[in-house]
Design an enzyme around this catalytic site. Structure first.
Site, short mmCIF file in Angstrom:
data_model
loop_
_atom_site.label_atom_id
_atom_site.label_comp_id
_atom_site.label_asym_id
_atom_site.label_seq_id
_atom_site.Cartn_x
_atom_site.Cartn_y
_atom_site.Cartn_z
N TYR A 100 0.85 -1.19 0.00
CA TYR A 100 0.00 0.00 0.00
C TYR A 100 0.88 1.25 0.00
O TYR A 100 1.81 1.35 0.80
CB TYR A 100 -0.90 -0.03 1.23
CG TYR A 100 -1.78 1.18 1.44
CD1 TYR A 100 -2.23 1.96 0.39
CD2 TYR A 100 -2.21 1.51 2.72
CE1 TYR A 100 -3.05 3.05 0.61
CE2 TYR A 100 -3.04 2.60 2.95
CZ TYR A 100 -3.45 3.37 1.89
OH TYR A 100 -4.26 4.46 2.11
N CYS A 101 0.60 2.18 -0.91
CA CYS A 101 1.31 3.45 -1.00
C CYS A 101 2.81 3.17 -1.23
O CYS A 101 3.16 2.37 -2.09
CB CYS A 101 1.05 4.28 0.24
SG CYS A 101 1.68 5.98 0.18
N LEU A 102 3.71 3.81 -0.46
CA LEU A 102 5.13 3.57 -0.66
C LEU A 102 5.52 2.13 -0.30
O LEU A 102 6.55 1.64 -0.76
CB LEU A 102 5.95 4.55 0.17
CG LEU A 102 6.04 5.96 -0.42
CD1 LEU A 102 6.72 6.91 0.55
CD2 LEU A 102 6.79 5.94 -1.75
N GLY A 138 3.88 -0.31 -1.43
CA GLY A 138 3.74 -0.95 -2.74
C GLY A 138 4.92 -0.66 -3.64
O GLY A 138 5.35 -1.52 -4.43
#
Length: 581
Positions: free
Chosen positions: A311-313, A315
């Site tokens: 998720y987000c960074l 990812g």
């Protein structure tokens, strides 16, 4: 353990610069005055030497003034049609009170002025795109500050409340402001967050910490079904947030949803770094975060395979790990899911406003004081990006109307800020945002190239429609870079609310929707706008669609078993690292 590399504080002549720069940083809330000044000067000088643009803007100003004058004459006689319509997300003037004169004239005049300044900062020949965006952003902040909705005398809702309550709304609002100011001075937390402490009000899904190193705790959640899918789900959240956004209340927990559907779920919980961790770099987060977690899951569940989600960074980091593991061969990963995660930073959205050489150098000077970036400074940047909702709406609601905004699990999580080591923060801003090394094939880890086209695993890529942090068209770019079969999903909501989107219960979003379409490994990625025109639309939450996708890529069921730590006893979920402040 992470390598013991000492940080490099400013020494010699540079050391005398820090007190001044730190003082400026506090006054400017972490924004580089030089960066803002360069953008404004670039825009203004080019505008001054472009008479044709000046004439066009003068003509536009006269047209808007005439349109406003005609509107005022009509509005004095009664409600009439607006001469300019606010943007769909702008709710400042949506209440019926703003339709009455003279408030309708104030609102329309403000919107016309805002539109003119938007024209003035766009399309000036010779201005760099980055400076154009920064200049427009700065002017927008000043305009939002001057909105008639922010003042007692020009806001009809506040005036009505003031008359009705004999001014008690303003007295209560002053008390709200004083309480908030004292909390800021005392470095305190917002009122009401104590009800949402991890392990008490949020992060309640049962489980145990099964592995811990100097950077992460790995939590495995207890099964709730007799059988589970053979493959396990490993979740890698961003390190700039606490993991429990994905395990809020039981009604809004993605973790609990997956566990109840028969998945074995493990979660990375990042340590909140301090000054002693200033030397930790982005490669350390890759190795001792994601790769160590993958190694631990493979050890605890040998041969089962891993559905990895970031998720987000988190990812972004997971995509780097997946590329390395696929290139080396023998990867335990079976699929990769990326939620609101960018790998190509050419179009980073409004967060890119804060990324240039001047701004990064300024942040590096700020971080030199303690060896880390305080999470509240990052939260301040996010608040500026969406100041209408996160700053000025609070001023009106709590300080002018005298209301109390109830604390929610999501708001409490948002206030639970984390820190970022100086070296790591500098590296990811420079290597990813500024130079875009990952997307352009230049990123190396200890000499080993990280090439996204090595990823051949099935991918589930999700973006959110109103994402200020990871714009959906930027998230889409991974389809161009990875040679993998992929399902791309665009869902309603923003960076957080679009993810925390349960299909049922009090926290579900009744108007939620998502578009989705599959993308073959040999199929060239089409333009995002064409993709959206041909994608399938479904109403409701995207969670069930992802769960079905995971199940399609699973290879059967096995009997469920309780979590077992790698080395003896372990603490219960949510672990120890999540409590660090």
């Amino acid at each position: 353990m992470p390598p013991d590399v000492a940080p490099t504080p400013a020494v010699g002549p540079e050391a005398i610069d820090l007190p001044l720069k730190l003082a400026i940083a506090r006054l400017a809330h972490g924004l580089s005055p030089a960066s803002l000044a360069q953008a404004q000067a670039d825009w203004l000088v080019h505008l001054m030497v472009t008479p044709s643009r000046q004439l066009a803007l003068t003509g536009s100003a006269m047209q808007k003034a005439m349109a406003w004058s005609r509107f005022v004459l009509r509005a004095m006689q009664g409600p009439c049609e607006d001469c300019i319509t606010p943007a769909p997300q702008d709710k400042r003037f949506s209440q019926p009170e703003w339709q009455a004169f003279p408030f309708s004239a104030l609102a329309q005049g403000f919107l016309l002025t805002q539109a003119w300044w938007g024209e003035a900062t766009q399309g000036v020949r010779g201005v760099s795109r980055h400076h154009e965006e920064v200049a427009a952003f700065a002017l927008r902040q000043w305009l939002d500050m001057a909105s008639p909705s922010n003042f007692v005398a020009t806001n009809p809702q506040v005036l009505r409340e003031t008359v009705t309550s004999a001014g008690m709304n303003l007295a209560t609002g002053l008390g709200n402001w004083w309480n908030d100011a004292m909390r800021v001075v005392a470095d305190g937390r917002p009122r009401g967050v104590e009800a949402f402490a991890p392990g008490q009000g949020v992060a309640l899904t049962p489980g145990r910490v099964v592995m811990r190193n100097a950077l992460i705790e790995l939590i495995e959640y207890a099964p709730t079904t007799e059988q589970v899918d053979k493959e396990v789900v490993l979740i890698v959240p961003s390190w700039i947030m606490k993991f429990y956004i994905l395990d809020l209340t039981p009604e809004s927990s993605l973790v609990k949803y997956l566990v109840d559907q028969g998945h074995t779920v493990l979660m990375v919980s990042w340590r909140n770094p301090g000054a002693e961790d200033a030397h930790l770099g982005l490669d350390d987060y890759l190795h001792f975060g994601v790769l160590d977690a993958v190694k631990a899951v493979d050890y605890l569940h040998p041969g089962r395979g891993i559905h990895a989600m970031g998720y987000c960074l988190g990812g972004t980091l997971l995509s780097m790990a997946a590329a390395l593991l696929c290139a080396r061969g023998g990867s335990p990963l079976r699929t990769v899911s990326l939620l609101a995660a960018q790998v190509d930073f050419r179009e980073p959205g409004e967060l890119g406003l804060f990324v240039d050489e001047s701004q990064i150098a300024f942040l590096e000077d700020v971080m030199a004081e303690h060896g880390y970036l305080d999470g509240r400074q990052m939260a301040g940047a996010f608040a500026l990006i969406n100041s209408k909702d996160l700053v000025w709406s609070k001023l009106v609601h709590e300080y002018l109307m005298g209301a109390h905004t109830p604390m929610t699990a999501l708001r409490a999580w948002n206030a639970d800020a984390t820190r970022m080591p100086a070296r790591m923060h500098s590296e990811y801003l420079r290597r990813l945002y500024l130079h875009n090394d990952l997307a352009e094939g230049r990123y190396r880890v200890h000499g080993e190239p990280v090439l996204l086209d090595e990823i051949r695993l099935p991918m589930f890529v999700l973006a959110t429609e109103r994402d200020h942090v990871s714009p959906w068209r930027s998230v889409y770019e991974v389809l161009r870079l990875a040679r993998a079969p992929a399902t791309f999903v665009l869902t309603s909501g923003g960076h957080n609310v679009g993810i925390v989107n349960p299909p049922t219960g009090p926290d579900s979003h009744p108007k939620a929707w998502f578009h989705h379409a599959s993308h073959g490994s040999r199929q060239a990625a089409i333009d995002p706008r064409r993709w959206l025109a041909h994608a399938h639309r479904e109403e409701g939450s995207w969670w069930p669609a992802w769960e079905r996708w995971l199940r399609r890529h699973s290879s059967g069921h096995i009997d469920a078993a309780a979590p077992r730590p790698m080395h003896g006893g372990a603490v219960a979920a949510p672990g120890d690292y999540v409590h660090q402040r």
